[in-house]
Design a protein around this motif. Structure first.
Motif, mmCIF file in Angstrom:
data_model
loop_
_atom_site.group_PDB
_atom_site.id
_atom_site.type_symbol
_atom_site.label_atom_id
_atom_site.label_comp_id
_atom_site.label_asym_id
_atom_site.label_seq_id
_atom_site.Cartn_x
_atom_site.Cartn_y
_atom_site.Cartn_z
ATOM 1 N N UNK A 41 0.819 -1.216 0.000
ATOM 2 C CA UNK A 41 0.000 0.000 0.000
ATOM 3 C C UNK A 41 0.848 1.258 0.000
ATOM 4 N N UNK A 42 0.550 2.161 -0.932
ATOM 5 C CA UNK A 42 1.257 3.429 -0.992
ATOM 6 C C UNK A 42 2.624 3.365 -1.627
ATOM 7 N N UNK A 43 2.986 2.181 -2.137
ATOM 8 C CA UNK A 43 4.310 2.028 -2.748
ATOM 9 C C UNK A 43 4.184 1.612 -4.206
ATOM 10 N N UNK A 44 5.261 1.799 -4.938
ATOM 11 C CA UNK A 44 5.277 1.378 -6.329
ATOM 12 C C UNK A 44 5.451 -0.134 -6.420
ATOM 13 N N UNK A 45 5.009 -0.658 -7.546
ATOM 14 C CA UNK A 45 5.200 -2.085 -7.789
ATOM 15 C C UNK A 45 6.701 -2.357 -7.923
ATOM 16 N N UNK A 46 7.167 -3.392 -7.234
ATOM 17 C CA UNK A 46 8.596 -3.675 -7.241
ATOM 18 C C UNK A 46 8.882 -5.103 -7.684
ATOM 19 N N UNK A 47 10.040 -5.268 -8.290
ATOM 20 C CA UNK A 47 10.508 -6.566 -8.750
ATOM 21 C C UNK A 47 10.820 -7.472 -7.570
ATOM 22 N N UNK A 48 10.471 -8.750 -7.711
ATOM 23 C CA UNK A 48 10.782 -9.733 -6.687
ATOM 24 C C UNK A 48 11.690 -10.824 -7.254
ATOM 25 N N UNK A 49 11.272 -11.435 -8.349
ATOM 26 C CA UNK A 49 12.038 -12.563 -8.889
ATOM 27 C C UNK A 49 11.756 -12.727 -10.368
ATOM 28 N N UNK A 50 12.721 -13.372 -11.045
ATOM 29 C CA UNK A 50 12.628 -13.605 -12.484
ATOM 30 C C UNK A 50 13.129 -14.999 -12.803
ATOM 31 N N UNK A 51 12.543 -15.577 -13.860
ATOM 32 C CA UNK A 51 13.051 -16.854 -14.360
ATOM 33 C C UNK A 51 12.965 -16.863 -15.876
ATOM 34 N N UNK A 52 14.009 -17.353 -16.507
ATOM 35 C CA UNK A 52 14.049 -17.393 -17.965
ATOM 36 C C UNK A 52 13.098 -18.468 -18.501
ATOM 37 N N UNK A 53 12.922 -18.466 -19.811
ATOM 38 C CA UNK A 53 11.969 -19.387 -20.419
ATOM 39 C C UNK A 53 12.270 -20.847 -20.142
ATOM 40 N N UNK A 54 13.547 -21.188 -20.208
ATOM 41 C CA UNK A 54 13.947 -22.559 -19.950
ATOM 42 C C UNK A 54 14.158 -22.881 -18.490
ATOM 43 N N UNK A 55 14.130 -21.851 -17.656
ATOM 44 C CA UNK A 55 14.289 -22.033 -16.215
ATOM 45 C C UNK A 55 15.724 -22.013 -15.730
ATOM 46 N N UNK A 56 16.673 -21.846 -16.636
ATOM 47 C CA UNK A 56 18.065 -21.937 -16.235
ATOM 48 C C UNK A 56 18.651 -20.674 -15.621
ATOM 49 N N UNK A 57 17.960 -19.562 -15.806
ATOM 50 C CA UNK A 57 18.450 -18.289 -15.265
ATOM 51 C C UNK A 57 17.400 -17.710 -14.335
ATOM 52 N N UNK A 58 17.821 -17.339 -13.151
ATOM 53 C CA UNK A 58 16.941 -16.697 -12.193
ATOM 54 C C UNK A 58 17.588 -15.432 -11.659
ATOM 55 N N UNK A 59 16.768 -14.567 -11.128
ATOM 56 C CA UNK A 59 17.252 -13.317 -10.543
ATOM 57 C C UNK A 59 16.302 -12.956 -9.421
#
Length: 124
Positions: A41-59
């Protein structure tokens, strides 16, 4: 067109765990890069996690590293976010998101497809 439908979330005590899931339909899921974002609430949307199409790269954003795990099952067209050691700062509406372009992974405007959002509330 891609539809993303989220499930999971809810109320949990501090230190507890939750699992969020996101089911995709409409396109070849393995071609989509997927991310999880959150908005308190009251904050901007923020990045949490990412995964590539094949699943081999995460962030992950620094605040969740070692506590959250993103994974995907391309055979089932799903992406999940396992969250543990939750604290009050993790309270937010969580969104799964998808994009087909390779490149920027942490900015919300890089993502085209969005789930409906699910509330995660951590009580202290």
């Amino acid at each position: 067109q891609v539809q993303l439908v989220q499930s999971g979330g809810g109320l949990v005590q501090a230190g507890g765990s939750l699992r969020l899931s996101c089911a995709a339909s409409g396109r070849t899921f393995s071609r989509l890069e997927m991310g999880w974002f959150r908005q308190a609430p009251g904050k901007e949307r923020e990045f949490v996690a990412y995964i590539s199409g094949g699943g081999g790269i995460t962030d992950y954003t620094d605040s969740v590293k070692g506590r959250f795990t993103i994974s995907r099952d391309n055979a089932k067209n799903t992406v999940s976010l396992e969250m543990s050691s939750l604290n009050a700062d993790d309270t937010a509406v969580y969104y799964c998101a998808g994009k087909s372009n390779i490149g920027v992974v942490r900015r919300p405007n890089a993502y085209v497809y969005w789930g409906q959002g699910t509330q995660v509330t951590v009580s202290s």
